[in-house]
Motif scaffolding. Structure first.
Motif, PDB file in Angstrom:
ATOM      1  N   THR A  41      14.459   2.862  11.852  1.00 37.58           N
ATOM      2  CA  THR A  41      15.118   4.002  12.503  1.00 37.58           C
ATOM      3  C   THR A  41      15.928   4.754  11.459  1.00 37.58           C
ATOM      4  O   THR A  41      16.823   4.180  10.828  1.00 37.58           O
ATOM      5  CB  THR A  41      16.046   3.547  13.638  1.00 37.58           C
ATOM      6  OG1 THR A  41      15.300   2.768  14.574  1.00 37.58           O
ATOM      7  CG2 THR A  41      16.659   4.747  14.338  1.00 37.58           C
ATOM      8  N   ILE A  42      15.610   6.052  11.269  1.00 38.15           N
ATOM      9  CA  ILE A  42      16.338   6.894  10.315  1.00 38.15           C
ATOM     10  C   ILE A  42      17.351   7.734  11.088  1.00 38.15           C
ATOM     11  O   ILE A  42      16.989   8.467  12.007  1.00 38.15           O
ATOM     12  CB  ILE A  42      15.376   7.805   9.529  1.00 38.15           C
ATOM     13  CG1 ILE A  42      14.341   6.958   8.768  1.00 38.15           C
ATOM     14  CG2 ILE A  42      16.147   8.699   8.563  1.00 38.15           C
ATOM     15  CD1 ILE A  42      13.261   7.791   8.089  1.00 38.15           C
ATOM     16  N   SER A  43      18.611   7.616  10.720  1.00 36.27           N
ATOM     17  CA  SER A  43      19.657   8.381  11.417  1.00 36.27           C
ATOM     18  C   SER A  43      20.139   9.586  10.634  1.00 36.27           C
ATOM     19  O   SER A  43      20.700  10.524  11.211  1.00 36.27           O
ATOM     20  CB  SER A  43      20.846   7.474  11.753  1.00 36.27           C
ATOM     21  OG  SER A  43      21.324   6.829  10.589  1.00 36.27           O
ATOM     22  N   ALA A  44      19.937   9.590   9.314  1.00 34.30           N
ATOM     23  CA  ALA A  44      20.311  10.749   8.495  1.00 34.30           C
ATOM     24  C   ALA A  44      19.389  10.808   7.273  1.00 34.30           C
ATOM     25  O   ALA A  44      19.105   9.777   6.688  1.00 34.30           O
ATOM     26  CB  ALA A  44      21.767  10.660   8.056  1.00 34.30           C
ATOM     27  N   GLN A  65      18.129   2.060   9.532  1.00 35.42           N
ATOM     28  CA  GLN A  65      18.229   0.653   9.945  1.00 35.42           C
ATOM     29  C   GLN A  65      16.825   0.065  10.068  1.00 35.42           C
ATOM     30  O   GLN A  65      15.911   0.717  10.569  1.00 35.42           O
ATOM     31  CB  GLN A  65      18.958   0.534  11.284  1.00 35.42           C
ATOM     32  CG  GLN A  65      19.048  -0.900  11.795  1.00 35.42           C
ATOM     33  CD  GLN A  65      19.850  -0.990  13.081  1.00 35.42           C
ATOM     34  OE1 GLN A  65      21.060  -0.989  13.066  1.00 35.42           O
ATOM     35  NE2 GLN A  65      19.144  -1.070  14.204  1.00 35.42           N
ATOM     36  N   VAL A  66      16.679  -1.173   9.596  1.00 35.01           N
ATOM     37  CA  VAL A  66      15.416  -1.912   9.705  1.00 35.01           C
ATOM     38  C   VAL A  66      15.686  -3.233  10.419  1.00 35.01           C
ATOM     39  O   VAL A  66      16.638  -3.948  10.072  1.00 35.01           O
ATOM     40  CB  VAL A  66      14.806  -2.186   8.316  1.00 35.01           C
ATOM     41  CG1 VAL A  66      13.550  -3.056   8.447  1.00 35.01           C
ATOM     42  CG2 VAL A  66      14.486  -0.885   7.604  1.00 35.01           C
ATOM     43  N   LEU A 121       8.050 -10.652   5.904  1.00 31.14           N
ATOM     44  CA  LEU A 121       7.549 -11.736   5.054  1.00 31.14           C
ATOM     45  C   LEU A 121       6.079 -12.046   5.306  1.00 31.14           C
ATOM     46  O   LEU A 121       5.412 -12.649   4.450  1.00 31.14           O
ATOM     47  CB  LEU A 121       8.393 -13.003   5.282  1.00 31.14           C
ATOM     48  CG  LEU A 121       9.864 -12.909   4.848  1.00 31.14           C
ATOM     49  CD1 LEU A 121      10.561 -14.246   5.088  1.00 31.14           C
ATOM     50  CD2 LEU A 121       9.979 -12.507   3.382  1.00 31.14           C
ATOM     51  N   ASP A 122       5.574 -11.598   6.437  1.00 30.26           N
ATOM     52  CA  ASP A 122       4.172 -11.848   6.764  1.00 30.26           C
ATOM     53  C   ASP A 122       3.270 -10.719   6.268  1.00 30.26           C
ATOM     54  O   ASP A 122       2.059 -10.754   6.498  1.00 30.26           O
ATOM     55  CB  ASP A 122       4.025 -12.001   8.288  1.00 30.26           C
ATOM     56  CG  ASP A 122       2.710 -12.648   8.673  1.00 30.26           C
ATOM     57  OD1 ASP A 122       2.292 -13.602   7.990  1.00 30.26           O
ATOM     58  OD2 ASP A 122       2.091 -12.173   9.644  1.00 30.26           O
ATOM     59  N   GLY A 123       3.863  -9.700   5.621  1.00 26.71           N
ATOM     60  CA  GLY A 123       3.068  -8.608   5.074  1.00 26.71           C
ATOM     61  C   GLY A 123       2.879  -7.434   6.003  1.00 26.71           C
ATOM     62  O   GLY A 123       2.242  -6.438   5.638  1.00 26.71           O
ATOM     63  N   LYS A 124       3.390  -7.528   7.221  1.00 27.27           N
ATOM     64  CA  LYS A 124       3.266  -6.407   8.148  1.00 27.27           C
ATOM     65  C   LYS A 124       4.319  -5.345   7.777  1.00 27.27           C
ATOM     66  O   LYS A 124       5.468  -5.697   7.482  1.00 27.27           O
ATOM     67  CB  LYS A 124       3.461  -6.870   9.592  1.00 27.27           C
ATOM     68  CG  LYS A 124       2.347  -7.795  10.093  1.00 27.27           C
ATOM     69  CD  LYS A 124       2.456  -8.061  11.589  1.00 27.27           C
ATOM     70  CE  LYS A 124       3.681  -8.906  11.910  1.00 27.27           C
ATOM     71  NZ  LYS A 124       3.586 -10.267  11.331  1.00 27.27           N
ATOM     72  N   SER A 125       3.903  -4.066   7.827  1.00 25.10           N
ATOM     73  CA  SER A 125       4.825  -3.002   7.420  1.00 25.10           C
ATOM     74  C   SER A 125       4.832  -1.862   8.439  1.00 25.10           C
ATOM     75  O   SER A 125       3.866  -1.665   9.188  1.00 25.10           O
ATOM     76  CB  SER A 125       4.464  -2.447   6.037  1.00 25.10           C
ATOM     77  OG  SER A 125       3.208  -1.813   6.077  1.00 25.10           O
ATOM     78  N   THR A 126       5.929  -1.134   8.435  1.00 19.03           N
ATOM     79  CA  THR A 126       6.121   0.033   9.308  1.00 19.03           C
ATOM     80  C   THR A 126       6.796   1.123   8.496  1.00 19.03           C
ATOM     81  O   THR A 126       7.689   0.840   7.690  1.00 19.03           O
ATOM     82  CB  THR A 126       7.002  -0.322  10.515  1.00 19.03           C
ATOM     83  OG1 THR A 126       6.392  -1.383  11.245  1.00 19.03           O
ATOM     84  CG2 THR A 126       7.186   0.886  11.428  1.00 19.03           C
ATOM     85  N   SER A 127       6.373   2.368   8.726  1.00 22.09           N
ATOM     86  CA  SER A 127       6.997   3.517   8.067  1.00 22.09           C
ATOM     87  C   SER A 127       7.562   4.472   9.107  1.00 22.09           C
ATOM     88  O   SER A 127       6.982   4.654  10.182  1.00 22.09           O
ATOM     89  CB  SER A 127       5.987   4.267   7.186  1.00 22.09           C
ATOM     90  OG  SER A 127       5.541   3.464   6.118  1.00 22.09           O
ATOM     91  N   ALA A 128       8.685   5.043   8.778  1.00 23.91           N
ATOM     92  CA  ALA A 128       9.280   6.111   9.599  1.00 23.91           C
ATOM     93  C   ALA A 128       9.515   7.311   8.694  1.00 23.91           C
ATOM     94  O   ALA A 128       9.891   7.162   7.524  1.00 23.91           O
ATOM     95  CB  ALA A 128      10.584   5.650  10.234  1.00 23.91           C
ATOM     96  N   THR A 129       9.278   8.508   9.228  1.00 17.18           N
ATOM     97  CA  THR A 129       9.373   9.731   8.432  1.00 17.18           C
ATOM     98  C   THR A 129      10.186  10.782   9.178  1.00 17.18           C
ATOM     99  O   THR A 129      10.052  10.925  10.395  1.00 17.18           O
ATOM    100  CB  THR A 129       7.970  10.296   8.125  1.00 17.18           C
ATOM    101  OG1 THR A 129       7.240   9.342   7.347  1.00 17.18           O
ATOM    102  CG2 THR A 129       8.055  11.602   7.365  1.00 17.18           C
TER     103      THR A 129
END
Length: 597
Positions: A41-44, A65-66, A121-129
């Motif tokens: 979550t990107i707040s700024a 926040q991650v 740690l399991d290699g799963k990733s998420t991106s927020a833009t």
């Protein structure tokens, strides 16, 4: 012994409870099973926000926040595709990582994209833009504009670049909810903004803004500049002003009180100032205060107007936005939980026509993406192969068969007049108390007399109407005529009841046999003076009583027709280039700046 054991058990239980106080509850998970990818979550900066600062580059704070169900492994932060920060393990809270101290330095003008990618740690990733932009510094669009707050993701005043003090927890409405831009002020209980009044306490004062009303609570302060309350409990209305709303039979009534030192005046329009909050629509509010009167407007219409001897600013050191607090609370006009957008303040009393122009601009009826080249410029026709007005992206209407010169002062072409030919352009949004026009002009004296730039009312009482017209009580007429072989340039201005002439005599004469190349022409009109310039020098000026725009529906470019024809000021076969209008009376230095640009 039993009692001793029991006491020890109770003590241990108490210690367990005490040690867990202040720790976020942890959801139970199967040991070693990582079921979901991280959440980011990107707040700024705020998505869609626009950054405007006086510098070519700026620093941008970044906060995000991650979270992950097992453990965050690494985080990568990119700006416009380039990595600017990485975080690899060692997090204090391995399931929840909060970053609020990252700053990107040197952001330039343009569109930007911030991407935060988290991997567990399991290699799963998420991106927020989030996408946002930085724009060049804001230039005041209107004469006398000294404060502008668009609330596009920040609270800053784009003219002074002051950031107000934020009281409580106001927030930003989304782009979809806002009137204009990417956001709007969203009020909350106990929330408001304050600014120091430096530069705002002028003899004249105007404010204009939009609100979407939340009628809970049923009364609120909106904009106040008052001294501290007497004895801490009583509103001091003898100085400054307070603009507020309150319930009136289920509707919201907007009122203004303003102090002149020895007392105060009320501006209460009664039912005329009532707005139904149930519509959920944006409402434009404006008020003006001068040394002789104060006026309240709703949606561009006068709802209260009366004489006023001039405002007293003694001890008014705080401007409160969206609340009566801290200095106007006796009658419970506290925080307004409505939305507000496009707040502007002026150091003069703006006119009803200007209010309506601002409304049209703000609401999208006229929102120009064309940047003005000069202060106050709000109309520009370069005549580069078309008759397009650049601010409105609207073409003028052709009458007859005007053409193009095949040459120009600037750009690729210029207007070329022809017999019985000219252009018209509507005056809507272009009528202001102060007005100027500049242009380049290459004279063709096939016609001894000609209109150059005209706007005026229909002369329906003229015996020769419609072919013959010459009603000069409103608008203006800029034209040329033969005087002993010379061409004399004159201006006529109507103030609503009479007309005034600006005729410089021989000073305003140009020899058409000598002036075969381009010359620069300018006219300026204010509430007290009108001037004609040729090649940057004043050649005629006169005291006037201002300009009246009644029934002036369009400008005629390159002719006196159809409203100024009685004396033969018809189509001009000359060439015109770089025609510009301004919502101010240009100084000689400004005229010369335009000419020399």
């Amino acid at each position: 012994m039993k009692h001793i054991v029991k006491s020890i058990i109770m003590l241990l239980a108490l210690l367990v409870v005490s040690c867990n106080e202040g720790i976020d509850p942890i959801t139970a998970v199967d040991a070693g099973v990582d079921e979901t990818a991280p959440q980011v979550t990107i707040s700024a900066p705020v998505a869609g926000s626009v950054i405007q600062v006086p510098a070519e580059t700026t620093d941008v704070p970044i906060s995000f926040q991650v979270t992950d169900d097992i453990e965050v492994g690494s985080i990568s932060v990119q700006m416009n595709g380039s990595t600017i920060a990485t975080y690899n393990g060692g997090f204090v809270d391995y399931r929840r990582v909060l970053v609020n101290n990252l700053v990107f330095e040197g952001l330039v003008d343009g569109e930007h994209e911030l991407t935060v990618t988290a991997t567990d740690l399991d290699g799963k990733s998420t991106s927020a833009t989030v996408n946002f932009s930085k724009e060049p510094p804001y230039l005041p669009k209107y004469e006398g504009e000294i404060l502008y707050m668009p609330f596009n993701g920040d609270w800053i005043d784009l003219i002074s670049f002051q950031t107000p003090t934020v009281v409580g927890d106001p927030s930003f409405a989304s782009e979809e909810e806002s009137l204009n831009g990417s956001g709007a002020y969203a009020g909350a209980e106990g929330a408001y903004l304050t600014l120091p009044t430096d530069g705002l306490t002028n003899p004249e004062f105007s404010a204009i803004f939009w609100v979407k009303i939340n009628a809970i609570p049923d009364r609120a302060g909106i904009l106040t500049m008052s001294p501290p309350m007497t004895d801490g409990t009583t509103n001091d209305r003898n100085k400054g002003f307070a603009f507020f709303r309150e319930n009136a039979g289920g509707e919201q009534r907007f009122k203004l009180t303003a102090g002149y030192g020895e007392g105060a005046e009320w501006f209460d329009g009664g039912e005329m100032a009532d707005v139904d909050p149930s519509t959920g629509e944006w409402v434009n509010l404006a008020f003006t205060i001068s040394g002789s009167e104060a006026v309240v407007y709703i949606n561009g219409q006068v709802v209260s107007q009366n004489a006023f001897p001039g405002i007293d600013w003694t001890d008014c050191n705080v401007l409160s936005i969206m609340s009566g607090a801290p200095n106007f609370t006796e009658w419970n006009h506290l925080s307004d939980q409505s939305l507000m957008d496009e707040l502007r303040i002026f150091n003069r009393a703006i006119t009803q026509e200007e209010i309506q122009t601002i409304m049209a601009d703000d609401s999208g009826e006229f929102v120009s993406s064309y940047p003005p080249t000069f202060d106050g410029e709000f109309f520009y026709m370069p005549f580069d192969g078309d008759y397009m007005e650049m601010f409105r992206e609207t073409e003028a209407t052709e009458v007859g068969n005007p053409g193009f010169a095949g040459e120009s002062v600037e750009g690729t072409d210029a207007y070329a007049g022809a017999v019985d030919s000219y252009l018209t352009f509507p005056t809507q949004g272009l009528t202001s108390d102060n007005f100027s026009a500049t242009m380049w002009y290459k004279m063709n004296v096939t016609e001894n007399n000609a209109g150059i730039l005209i706007t005026g009312p229909e002369d329906t009482e003229n015996a020769g109407y419609p072919e013959v017209q010459n009603l000069r009580t409103s608008g203006f007429r800029f034209f040329r005529e033969n005087v002993g072989g010379m061409q004399r340039f004159k201006l006529n201005v109507g103030d609503g009841t009479a007309d005034a002439w600006v005729d410089g005599g021989e000073n305003a004469d140009v020899d058409p046999l000598v002036a075969t190349d381009w010359i620069h022409l300018a006219i300026t009109i204010s509430g007290s003076n009108a001037v004609v310039y040729i090649d940057g020098e004043p050649v005629g000026q006169n005291t006037i009583s201002g300009i009246d725009w009644s029934d002036c529906d369009f400008f005629s470019i390159g002719s006196g027709a159809p409203t100024f024809t009685e004396w033969g000021h018809l189509s001009d076969e000359s060439q015109i280039d770089e025609l510009r209008f301004y919502n101010k009376s240009l100084t000689q230095e400004e005229v010369q700046e335009v000419m020399n640009n």
